[in-house]
Design an enzyme around this catalytic site. Structure first.
Site, PDB file in Angstrom:
ATOM      1  CG  HIS A   1      50.826  50.613  46.954  1.00 48.37           C
ATOM      2  ND1 HIS A   1      51.016  51.694  47.856  1.00 48.37           N
ATOM      3  CD2 HIS A   1      52.195  50.714  46.144  1.00 48.37           C
ATOM      4  CE1 HIS A   1      51.824  52.488  47.475  1.00 48.37           C
ATOM      5  NE2 HIS A   1      52.572  51.893  46.261  1.00 48.37           N
TER       6      HIS A   1
ATOM      7  CE1 TYR B   1      44.545  54.945  52.306  1.00 47.83           C
ATOM      8  CE2 TYR B   1      42.789  56.593  52.075  1.00 47.83           C
ATOM      9  CZ  TYR B   1      43.410  55.693  51.525  1.00 47.83           C
ATOM     10  OH  TYR B   1      43.155  55.374  50.133  1.00 47.83           O
TER      11      TYR B   1
ATOM     12  N   PRO C   1      36.295  60.402  48.105  1.00 48.22           N
ATOM     13  CG  PRO C   1      37.965  61.982  47.744  1.00 48.22           C
ATOM     14  CD  PRO C   1      36.495  61.886  48.009  1.00 48.22           C
TER      15      PRO C   1
ATOM     16  CE  LYS D   1      36.554  50.160  46.920  1.00 52.29           C
ATOM     17  NZ  LYS D   1      37.755  49.958  46.592  1.00 52.29           N
TER      18      LYS D   1
ATOM     19  CE1 TYR E   1      42.103  52.428  50.282  1.00 50.71           C
ATOM     20  CE2 TYR E   1      43.284  50.979  48.854  1.00 50.71           C
ATOM     21  CZ  TYR E   1      43.267  52.163  49.393  1.00 50.71           C
ATOM     22  OH  TYR E   1      43.823  53.211  49.090  1.00 50.71           O
TER      23      TYR E   1
HETATM   24  P1  RFL Z   1      34.869  61.929  34.384  1.00 48.72           P
HETATM   25  O1  RFL Z   1      36.313  61.600  34.778  1.00 48.72           O
HETATM   26  O2  RFL Z   1      34.282  63.126  35.199  1.00 48.72           O
HETATM   27  O3  RFL Z   1      34.624  62.120  32.883  1.00 48.72           O
HETATM   28  C1  RFL Z   1      33.361  62.765  32.321  1.00 48.72           C
HETATM   29  C2  RFL Z   1      33.939  63.229  30.938  1.00 48.72           C
HETATM   30  O4  RFL Z   1      32.596  63.845  30.407  1.00 48.72           O
HETATM   31  C3  RFL Z   1      32.852  64.981  29.765  1.00 48.72           C
HETATM   32  N1  RFL Z   1      31.630  65.763  29.680  1.00 48.72           N
HETATM   33  C4  RFL Z   1      31.043  66.072  28.833  1.00 48.72           C
HETATM   34  N2  RFL Z   1      31.061  65.657  27.506  1.00 48.72           N
HETATM   35  C5  RFL Z   1      30.526  65.994  26.577  1.00 48.72           C
HETATM   36  N3  RFL Z   1      29.330  66.945  26.663  1.00 48.72           N
HETATM   37  C6  RFL Z   1      29.083  67.216  27.928  1.00 48.72           C
HETATM   38  N4  RFL Z   1      27.932  67.846  28.242  1.00 48.72           N
HETATM   39  C7  RFL Z   1      29.817  66.769  29.042  1.00 48.72           C
HETATM   40  N5  RFL Z   1      29.967  66.856  30.172  1.00 48.72           N
HETATM   41  C8  RFL Z   1      31.067  66.201  30.832  1.00 48.72           C
HETATM   42  C9  RFL Z   1      33.895  65.712  30.832  1.00 48.72           C
HETATM   43  O5  RFL Z   1      34.756  66.752  30.163  1.00 48.72           O
HETATM   44  C10 RFL Z   1      34.954  64.542  31.205  1.00 48.72           C
HETATM   45  O6  RFL Z   1      35.771  64.237  30.229  1.00 48.72           O
HETATM   46  O7  RFL Z   1      34.001  60.779  34.659  1.00 48.72           O
HETATM   47  P2  RFL Z   1      34.064  59.087  34.693  1.00 48.72           P
HETATM   48  O8  RFL Z   1      34.693  58.793  33.189  1.00 48.72           O
HETATM   49  O9  RFL Z   1      32.922  58.602  35.181  1.00 48.72           O
HETATM   50  O10 RFL Z   1      35.384  58.759  35.659  1.00 48.72           O
HETATM   51  C11 RFL Z   1      35.278  58.917  37.204  1.00 48.72           C
HETATM   52  C12 RFL Z   1      36.494  59.323  37.758  1.00 48.72           C
HETATM   53  O11 RFL Z   1      37.055  60.491  37.059  1.00 48.72           O
HETATM   54  C13 RFL Z   1      36.383  59.519  39.203  1.00 48.72           C
HETATM   55  O12 RFL Z   1      35.071  58.720  39.857  1.00 48.72           O
HETATM   56  C14 RFL Z   1      37.548  59.543  40.045  1.00 48.72           C
HETATM   57  O13 RFL Z   1      38.437  60.466  39.672  1.00 48.72           O
HETATM   58  C15 RFL Z   1      37.312  59.538  41.382  1.00 48.72           C
HETATM   59  N6  RFL Z   1      38.180  59.750  42.446  1.00 48.72           N
HETATM   60  C16 RFL Z   1      39.007  58.316  42.702  1.00 48.72           C
HETATM   61  N7  RFL Z   1      38.745  56.985  42.273  1.00 48.72           N
HETATM   62  C17 RFL Z   1      39.247  56.083  42.450  1.00 48.72           C
HETATM   63  O14 RFL Z   1      38.767  54.996  41.952  1.00 48.72           O
HETATM   64  N8  RFL Z   1      40.412  55.673  43.269  1.00 48.72           N
HETATM   65  C18 RFL Z   1      41.067  57.153  43.756  1.00 48.72           C
HETATM   66  O15 RFL Z   1      42.070  56.989  44.251  1.00 48.72           O
HETATM   67  C19 RFL Z   1      40.354  58.375  43.480  1.00 48.72           C
HETATM   68  N9  RFL Z   1      40.689  59.655  43.911  1.00 48.72           N
HETATM   69  C20 RFL Z   1      39.150  60.778  42.945  1.00 48.72           C
HETATM   70  C21 RFL Z   1      40.100  60.737  43.610  1.00 48.72           C
HETATM   71  C22 RFL Z   1      38.321  61.986  42.476  1.00 48.72           C
HETATM   72  C23 RFL Z   1      39.023  63.215  43.046  1.00 48.72           C
HETATM   73  N10 RFL Z   1      38.338  64.486  42.629  1.00 48.72           N
HETATM   74  C24 RFL Z   1      39.078  65.584  41.915  1.00 48.72           C
HETATM   75  C25 RFL Z   1      36.906  64.481  42.582  1.00 48.72           C
HETATM   76  C26 RFL Z   1      40.709  62.006  44.069  1.00 48.72           C
HETATM   77  C27 RFL Z   1      40.092  63.185  43.748  1.00 48.72           C
HETATM   78  C28 RFL Z   1      40.753  64.479  44.387  1.00 48.72           C
HETATM   79  C1  PHB Z   2      45.106  59.752  45.133  1.00 50.34           C
HETATM   80  O1  PHB Z   2      46.392  59.330  44.915  1.00 50.34           O
HETATM   81  O2  PHB Z   2      44.834  60.941  44.322  1.00 50.34           O
HETATM   82  C2  PHB Z   2      44.117  59.112  46.046  1.00 50.34           C
HETATM   83  C3  PHB Z   2      44.552  57.739  46.545  1.00 50.34           C
HETATM   84  C4  PHB Z   2      43.871  57.108  47.565  1.00 50.34           C
HETATM   85  C5  PHB Z   2      42.629  57.824  47.718  1.00 50.34           C
HETATM   86  C6  PHB Z   2      42.284  58.917  47.141  1.00 50.34           C
HETATM   87  C7  PHB Z   2      43.001  59.693  46.296  1.00 50.34           C
HETATM   88  O3  PHB Z   2      41.785  57.242  48.834  1.00 50.34           O
END
Ligand code: RFL
Ligand code: PHB
Length: 386
Positions: A72, A197, A289, A293, A381
């Site tokens: 993108h 957005y 989100p 990042k 970004y």
């Molecule tokens: P995770 O993915 O939460 O993984 C942590 C893992 O640890 C396990 N765990 C345990 N294991 C053993 N013993 C315990 N006591 C434990 N407690 C927990 C869990 O089961 C899990 O498997 O953290 P990690 O690896 O640091 O990764 C971080 C990312 O997942 C997170 O920052 C992103 O998803 C945030 N995020 C986005 N980030 C981006 O860079 N670009 C995006 O577009 C973006 N969109 C988003 C997002 C997060 C969202 N939500 C749901 C919060 C969109 C959404 C909606």
């Molecule tokens: C997503 O596709 O889940 C997504 C994309 C951009 C964002 C957050 C979430 O800023």
């Protein structure tokens, strides 16, 4: 059992760290509380910075990403129906890739040669303030112990690692927002080629995507909203109201294949090292989100941590582990600032009133008229250099 590093958590941060260590010949055990299917079922991030793509290359896990990821070159901002494209490629010569976190996780799971220990219960890190740390966990009613040199807490915001650190040793910085994102995944082509957005007086909306045939949409909802209150029809009606008319007209709707609400939060714990325990990814920090990042920041933490642990294990030098916390916190705070700024620009805040909305409009108008402001958005970004 004994290993060099015990990694707690097999999300993207834990799996990437494990893979980088494995490739460097450093032994690591990964302990994950959930099953592989559960981990893959969590629908989260969708946008990868170039630094994350480079790291997937280094992890030798990027074949599918290069084949299926969508490049993108910009994003679209919409403010009460007025649109502004931010052209990353023209402004700063960089781009991002749309490739789901689920796919990143699957590719890292497949790349890893050593087994990951899934469904590990009651994982607990011990004695990390001394020279001989170890981690215990239960599986099938039996307690196991792994002795190690270092422990990496990659277990997300609700994990055990940060909670095991004496609370007096931590400073927590936090902002919660009075809203969350209601997200929906649908097997229909995206409404637009790029992400949209949208700020609207009814609240924020985001049109994202996973592939040419799968779309991800979000709308801002109050923080205490119940997902059961949102039928698919109600979601689509609300989304249409918040988009500009041409975008709304192109929207292809269908039955949701996932629907969930995520609260928005800004959070940083400092420092990120306690003796031989390190925090990385969502265990250390959360961003709302809006700036895409979270995953990227988790990946850049573990890139630095992997180098530090490789240096400590193979070259017996503590320079990298000593510098880890201060080094990654610099980048973390810049991402916190940008994510907070994007959130502030695009959401409706019940408490700011008419004055706050005028300021948001002025910020949008400034962005539309200033190449410098657009460059700043574009460089944040697409990812600041580490
Ligand atoms: P995770 O993915 O939460 O993984 C942590 C893992 O640890 C396990 N765990 C345990 N294991 C053993 N013993 C315990 N006591 C434990 N407690 C927990 C869990 O089961 C899990 O498997 O953290 P990690 O690896 O640091 O990764 C971080 C990312 O997942 C997170 O920052 C992103 O998803 C945030 N995020 C986005 N980030 C981006 O860079 N670009 C995006 O577009 C973006 N969109 C988003 C997002 C997060 C969202 N939500 C749901 C919060 C969109 C959404 C909606
Ligand atoms: C997503 O596709 O889940 C997504 C994309 C951009 C964002 C957050 C979430 O800023």
């Amino acid at each position: 059992m004994r290993t060099n590093v015990v990694i707690i958590g097999a999300g993207p941060a834990g799996l990437m760290l494990g893979r980088l260590l494995e490739l460097a010949g450093v032994d690591a055990a990964i302990l994950e509380r959930k099953s592989p299917d559960y981990v893959l079922g969590r629908i989260r991030a969708g946008v990868l910075e170039q630094g994350t793509i480079d790291l997937m290359d280094r992890a030798e896990a990027s074949t599918r990403l290069h084949a299926e990821g969508l490049i993108h070159h910009g994003i679209d901002l919409s403010f009460d129906g007025d649109r502004q494209r931010i052209d990353f490629s023209a402004l700063i010569g960089r781009h991002v890739m749309v490739y789901g976190q689920t796919e990143v996780t699957r590719d890292l799971m497949n790349a890893r040669k050593a087994p990951t220990i899934y469904e590990a219960e009651d994982v607990e890190p011990h004695d990390f303030d001394g020279k001989s740390p170890y981690v215990t966990y239960k599986q099938g009613g039996t307690t196991h112990r792994i002795d190690c040199d270092y422990i990496a807490g990659c277990d997300g915001f609700h994990g055990v690692s940060r909670q095991s650190v004496p609370q007096t040793a931590l400073t927590l910085y936090e902002r919660t927002y009075p809203f969350g994102w209601l997200g929906i995944l649908v097997d229909k082509p995206p409404v637009a080629d790029e992400l949209v957005y949208a700020h609207h007086e009814r609240g924020f909306a985001l049109c994202s995507q996973r592939s040419p045939t799968r779309s991800r949409y979000y709308v801002q909802v109050p923080v205490d909203e119940n997902v059961e209150a949102w039928s698919d029809t109600r979601f689509w009606d609300e989304l249409r109201l918040r988009l500009n008319p041409e975008t709304a007209e192109n929207l292809q709707t269908g039955p949701s294949i996932e629907k969930s609400i995520a609260p928005l939060r800004s959070f940083v714990a400092e420092p990120l090292r306690f003796g031989r325990l390190f925090l990385a990814g969502d265990a250390a920090h959360i961003v709302p989100p809006t700036g895409a990042k979270g995953l990227n920041l988790a990946m850049s933490d573990v890139a630095t941590l992997a180098d530090a642990l490789i240096e400590a294990t193979i070259e017996k030098s503590s320079a990298g582990v000593d510098a880890y916390s201060a080094k990654v916190l610099q980048r973390i705070w810049k991402a916190e600032r940008f994510s907070w700024w994007m959130t502030s620009l695009l959401h409706t805040f019940p408490e700011t009133g008419a004055f706050g909305r005028r300021i948001q409009r002025a910020e949008f108008d400034y962005l539309c008229g200033s190449q410098t402001a657009q460059q700043s958005l574009a460089e944040n970004y697409t990812g600041l250099p580490s």
